[in-house]
Design a protein around this motif. Structure first.
Motif, PDB file in Angstrom:
ATOM      1  N   SER A  61      39.206-104.756  -0.989  1.00  0.00           N
ATOM      2  CA  SER A  61      38.338-103.721  -1.549  1.00  0.00           C
ATOM      3  C   SER A  61      37.003-104.355  -1.910  1.00  0.00           C
ATOM      4  CB  SER A  61      38.963-103.094  -2.797  1.00  0.00           C
ATOM      5  OG  SER A  61      38.840-103.971  -3.910  1.00  0.00           O
ATOM      6  N   GLY A  62      35.983-103.506  -2.026  1.00  0.00           N
ATOM      7  CA  GLY A  62      34.681-103.990  -2.429  1.00  0.00           C
ATOM      8  C   GLY A  62      34.706-104.641  -3.800  1.00  0.00           C
ATOM      9  N   PHE A  63      35.564-104.138  -4.674  1.00  0.00           N
ATOM     10  CA  PHE A  63      35.674-104.728  -6.013  1.00  0.00           C
ATOM     11  C   PHE A  63      36.088-106.198  -5.927  1.00  0.00           C
ATOM     12  CE2 PHE A  63      36.808-100.249  -7.630  1.00  0.00           C
ATOM     13  CZ  PHE A  63      35.490 -99.976  -7.934  1.00  0.00           C
ATOM     14  N   GLU A  64      37.096-106.483  -5.101  1.00  0.00           N
ATOM     15  CA  GLU A  64      37.575-107.857  -4.969  1.00  0.00           C
ATOM     16  C   GLU A  64      36.521-108.754  -4.319  1.00  0.00           C
ATOM     17  OE1 GLU A  64      40.306-109.103  -6.316  1.00  0.00           O
ATOM     18  OE2 GLU A  64      40.523-107.103  -7.188  1.00  0.00           O
ATOM     19  N   ILE A  65      35.834-108.231  -3.328  1.00  0.00           N
ATOM     20  CA  ILE A  65      34.777-109.007  -2.682  1.00  0.00           C
ATOM     21  C   ILE A  65      33.675-109.340  -3.680  1.00  0.00           C
ATOM     22  CG2 ILE A  65      32.947-108.933  -0.944  1.00  0.00           C
ATOM     23  CD1 ILE A  65      34.806-107.268   0.805  1.00  0.00           C
ATOM     24  N   CYS A  66      33.301-108.360  -4.492  1.00  0.00           N
ATOM     25  CA  CYS A  66      32.255-108.574  -5.492  1.00  0.00           C
ATOM     26  C   CYS A  66      32.664-109.678  -6.470  1.00  0.00           C
ATOM     27  CB  CYS A  66      31.972-107.276  -6.241  1.00  0.00           C
ATOM     28  SG  CYS A  66      30.659-107.400  -7.484  1.00  0.00           S
ATOM     29  N   THR A  73      27.354-116.663  -6.112  1.00  0.00           N
ATOM     30  CA  THR A  73      26.008-116.157  -5.857  1.00  0.00           C
ATOM     31  C   THR A  73      25.621-115.057  -6.842  1.00  0.00           C
ATOM     32  OG1 THR A  73      24.551-115.117  -4.222  1.00  0.00           O
ATOM     33  CG2 THR A  73      26.850-114.474  -4.174  1.00  0.00           C
ATOM     34  N   ASN A  74      24.333-114.978  -7.110  1.00  0.00           N
ATOM     35  CA  ASN A  74      23.806-113.925  -7.979  1.00  0.00           C
ATOM     36  C   ASN A  74      22.943-112.925  -7.220  1.00  0.00           C
ATOM     37  OD1 ASN A  74      24.879-114.796 -10.517  1.00  0.00           O
ATOM     38  ND2 ASN A  74      23.378-116.469 -10.515  1.00  0.00           N
ATOM     39  N   ILE A  75      23.022-112.916  -5.894  1.00  0.00           N
ATOM     40  CA  ILE A  75      22.190-111.980  -5.148  1.00  0.00           C
ATOM     41  C   ILE A  75      22.598-110.542  -5.488  1.00  0.00           C
ATOM     42  CG2 ILE A  75      21.882-113.625  -3.276  1.00  0.00           C
ATOM     43  CD1 ILE A  75      23.731-111.932  -1.567  1.00  0.00           C
ATOM     44  N   ILE A  80      28.187 -98.915  -2.405  1.00  0.00           N
ATOM     45  CA  ILE A  80      28.022 -97.638  -1.721  1.00  0.00           C
ATOM     46  C   ILE A  80      29.415 -97.052  -1.532  1.00  0.00           C
ATOM     47  CG2 ILE A  80      25.821 -98.043  -0.571  1.00  0.00           C
ATOM     48  CD1 ILE A  80      27.344 -99.038   1.880  1.00  0.00           C
ATOM     49  N   SER A  81      29.642 -95.848  -2.039  1.00  0.00           N
ATOM     50  CA  SER A  81      30.998 -95.305  -1.997  1.00  0.00           C
ATOM     51  C   SER A  81      30.999 -93.793  -2.141  1.00  0.00           C
ATOM     52  CB  SER A  81      31.852 -95.916  -3.113  1.00  0.00           C
ATOM     53  OG  SER A  81      33.160 -95.384  -3.092  1.00  0.00           O
ATOM     54  N   ALA A  82      32.014 -93.167  -1.552  1.00  0.00           N
ATOM     55  CA  ALA A  82      32.221 -91.730  -1.736  1.00  0.00           C
ATOM     56  C   ALA A  82      32.976 -91.445  -3.020  1.00  0.00           C
ATOM     57  CB  ALA A  82      32.993 -91.162  -0.537  1.00  0.00           C
ATOM     58  N   ARG A  83      33.483 -92.488  -3.670  1.00  0.00           N
ATOM     59  CA  ARG A  83      34.203 -92.300  -4.931  1.00  0.00           C
ATOM     60  C   ARG A  83      33.199 -92.006  -6.044  1.00  0.00           C
ATOM     61  NH1 ARG A  83      38.530 -97.259  -4.458  1.00  0.00           N
ATOM     62  NH2 ARG A  83      38.702 -96.938  -6.715  1.00  0.00           N
ATOM     63  N   THR A  84      33.503 -90.992  -6.843  1.00  0.00           N
ATOM     64  CA  THR A  84      32.500 -90.496  -7.800  1.00  0.00           C
ATOM     65  C   THR A  84      32.930 -90.584  -9.262  1.00  0.00           C
ATOM     66  OG1 THR A  84      33.363 -88.229  -7.592  1.00  0.00           O
ATOM     67  CG2 THR A  84      31.576 -88.875  -6.100  1.00  0.00           C
ATOM     68  N   SER A  85      34.101 -91.132  -9.542  1.00  0.00           N
ATOM     69  CA  SER A  85      34.562 -91.154 -10.934  1.00  0.00           C
ATOM     70  C   SER A  85      33.747 -92.128 -11.765  1.00  0.00           C
ATOM     71  CB  SER A  85      36.040 -91.526 -11.007  1.00  0.00           C
ATOM     72  OG  SER A  85      36.221 -92.917 -10.794  1.00  0.00           O
ATOM     73  N   ASP A  86      33.593 -91.802 -13.038  1.00  0.00           N
ATOM     74  CA  ASP A  86      32.859 -92.684 -13.946  1.00  0.00           C
ATOM     75  C   ASP A  86      33.537 -94.045 -14.060  1.00  0.00           C
ATOM     76  OD1 ASP A  86      31.032 -90.694 -14.409  1.00  0.00           O
ATOM     77  OD2 ASP A  86      31.913 -90.047 -16.312  1.00  0.00           O
ATOM     78  N   ASP A  87      34.860 -94.074 -13.982  1.00  0.00           N
ATOM     79  CA  ASP A  87      35.582 -95.341 -14.077  1.00  0.00           C
ATOM     80  C   ASP A  87      35.204 -96.281 -12.940  1.00  0.00           C
ATOM     81  OD1 ASP A  87      36.862 -94.534 -16.355  1.00  0.00           O
ATOM     82  OD2 ASP A  87      38.708 -93.908 -15.344  1.00  0.00           O
ATOM     83  N   ASP A  88      35.067 -95.732 -11.723  1.00  0.00           N
ATOM     84  CA  ASP A  88      34.681 -96.559 -10.586  1.00  0.00           C
ATOM     85  C   ASP A  88      33.268 -97.118 -10.764  1.00  0.00           C
ATOM     86  OD1 ASP A  88      37.022 -96.380  -9.072  1.00  0.00           O
ATOM     87  OD2 ASP A  88      36.435 -94.447  -8.246  1.00  0.00           O
ATOM     88  N   VAL A  89      32.371 -96.262 -11.240  1.00  0.00           N
ATOM     89  CA  VAL A  89      30.981 -96.693 -11.447  1.00  0.00           C
ATOM     90  C   VAL A  89      30.921 -97.795 -12.496  1.00  0.00           C
ATOM     91  CG1 VAL A  89      28.674 -95.994 -12.178  1.00  0.00           C
ATOM     92  CG2 VAL A  89      30.065 -94.443 -10.780  1.00  0.00           C
ATOM     93  N   LEU A  90      31.621 -97.597 -13.616  1.00  0.00           N
ATOM     94  CA  LEU A  90      31.610 -98.586 -14.691  1.00  0.00           C
ATOM     95  C   LEU A  90      32.225 -99.907 -14.246  1.00  0.00           C
ATOM     96  CD1 LEU A  90      32.569 -96.332 -17.741  1.00  0.00           C
ATOM     97  CD2 LEU A  90      30.358 -97.426 -17.291  1.00  0.00           C
ATOM     98  N   LEU A  91      33.331 -99.831 -13.503  1.00  0.00           N
ATOM     99  CA  LEU A  91      33.973-101.048 -13.023  1.00  0.00           C
ATOM    100  C   LEU A  91      33.029-101.807 -12.085  1.00  0.00           C
ATOM    101  CD1 LEU A  91      36.341-102.962 -12.722  1.00  0.00           C
ATOM    102  CD2 LEU A  91      37.287-101.436 -10.963  1.00  0.00           C
ATOM    103  N   ALA A  92      32.394-101.084 -11.177  1.00  0.00           N
ATOM    104  CA  ALA A  92      31.479-101.713 -10.226  1.00  0.00           C
ATOM    105  C   ALA A  92      30.362-102.455 -10.946  1.00  0.00           C
ATOM    106  CB  ALA A  92      30.899-100.660  -9.279  1.00  0.00           C
ATOM    107  N   LEU A  93      29.815-101.841 -11.972  1.00  0.00           N
ATOM    108  CA  LEU A  93      28.708-102.459 -12.705  1.00  0.00           C
ATOM    109  C   LEU A  93      29.191-103.594 -13.601  1.00  0.00           C
ATOM    110  CD1 LEU A  93      26.654 -99.268 -13.640  1.00  0.00           C
ATOM    111  CD2 LEU A  93      26.317-100.803 -11.702  1.00  0.00           C
ATOM    112  N   ASN A  94      30.369-103.450 -14.156  1.00  0.00           N
ATOM    113  CA  ASN A  94      30.888-104.470 -15.072  1.00  0.00           C
ATOM    114  C   ASN A  94      31.313-105.754 -14.375  1.00  0.00           C
ATOM    115  OD1 ASN A  94      30.499-103.063 -17.475  1.00  0.00           O
ATOM    116  ND2 ASN A  94      32.474-102.012 -17.347  1.00  0.00           N
ATOM    117  N   ILE A  95      31.674-105.681 -13.101  1.00  0.00           N
ATOM    118  CA  ILE A  95      32.120-106.886 -12.400  1.00  0.00           C
ATOM    119  C   ILE A  95      30.968-107.576 -11.666  1.00  0.00           C
ATOM    120  CG2 ILE A  95      34.488-106.078 -12.135  1.00  0.00           C
ATOM    121  CD1 ILE A  95      33.848-105.398  -9.220  1.00  0.00           C
ATOM    122  N   GLY A  96      29.754-107.033 -11.813  1.00  0.00           N
ATOM    123  CA  GLY A  96      28.611-107.719 -11.218  1.00  0.00           C
ATOM    124  C   GLY A  96      27.771-106.919 -10.265  1.00  0.00           C
TER     125      GLY A  96
END
Length: 224
Positions: A61-66, A73-75, A80-96
């Motif tokens: 998953s993109g989460f694991e790759i991130c 790296t800090n690039i 980019i995702s069709a998933r729209t839940s707030d939990d997904d957005v928060l997780l994506a931002l919190n892991i980098g």
């Protein structure tokens, strides 16, 4: 090889169209479909930004790759995702992740976002150099061994764009879009500006060292 953007997404149609659009408009982009291909890419290449999908099949998953990328790296990473839940957005931002873009997206909008991030993280470069020349982007002056080379406004704009994209083939359409801002421009106008620049910076304008013609396509500014 050096790229501006790497797309990691298993949606082939969307990814290839995004990749083609970015490259056409001057953002050098490469596409891979899964985690293994992503890390294979970075073993041989570099990128300044990643567009990363979350759902990449059953293997990763993109989460694991991130998470893995953030160990080395800090690039910028833009999810980019069709998933729209707030939990997904928060997780994506919190892991980098640096941003979260929902699919489907408009190509023009995502390109604008990518260009903004690339500019922000690319650092502030005020002086460009090649050979014995220096171009000051603040004073908008081209100097050669301490002597100013007079440039007209469009000559300066064209040369600075070529230098900032050095060693990257640029189609005429890319130059029209980024230098003339999509104004109605003919091949003749571009050719005249290229000839004028060669007369000012090339030792032999007929055998240019820097501004090379890519026949049938456009130009490339080459440096060692």
């Amino acid at each position: 090889m050096k790229y501006d953007c790497l797309i990691v997404d298993d949606e082939e149609a969307l990814s290839t169209s995004t990749c083609k659009y970015f490259n056409m408009l001057g953002v050098k982009t490469y596409w891979v479909a899964d985690e293994q291909a992503c890390f294979d890419f970075f073993s041989q290449n570099k990128a300044d930004l990643i567009l990363l999908d979350i759902n990449l099949g059953q293997q990763s998953s993109g989460f694991e790759i991130c998470k893995k990328l953030r160990k080395t790296t800090n690039i910028p990473i833009l999810f980019i995702s069709a998933r729209t839940s707030d939990d997904d957005v928060l997780l994506a931002l919190n892991i980098g992740g640096d941003d979260y873009i929902q699919k489907p997206y408009a190509l023009s909008i995502i390109l604008a976002k990518v260009k903004t991030v690339l500019k922000r993280y690319g650092g502030d470069v005020d002086v460009l150099s090649f050979g014995s020349f220096t171009m000051d982007l603040i004073s908008e002056k081209l100097m050669n061994d301490g002597c100013e080379i007079k440039l007209k406004a469009m000559e300066y704009k064209l040369l600075s764009y070529l230098i900032q994209n050095k060693n990257r083939p640029l189609a005429k359409e890319v130059l029209f879009s980024n230098v003339w801002n999509d104004a109605i421009t003919s091949d003749g106008t571009l050719n005249v500006h290229i000839r004028k620049l060669r007369e000012k910076i090339e030792e032999n304008p007929n055998e240019p060292r820097y501004i090379k013609t890519i026949w049938g396509t456009g130009y490339v500014f080459e440096t060692d």
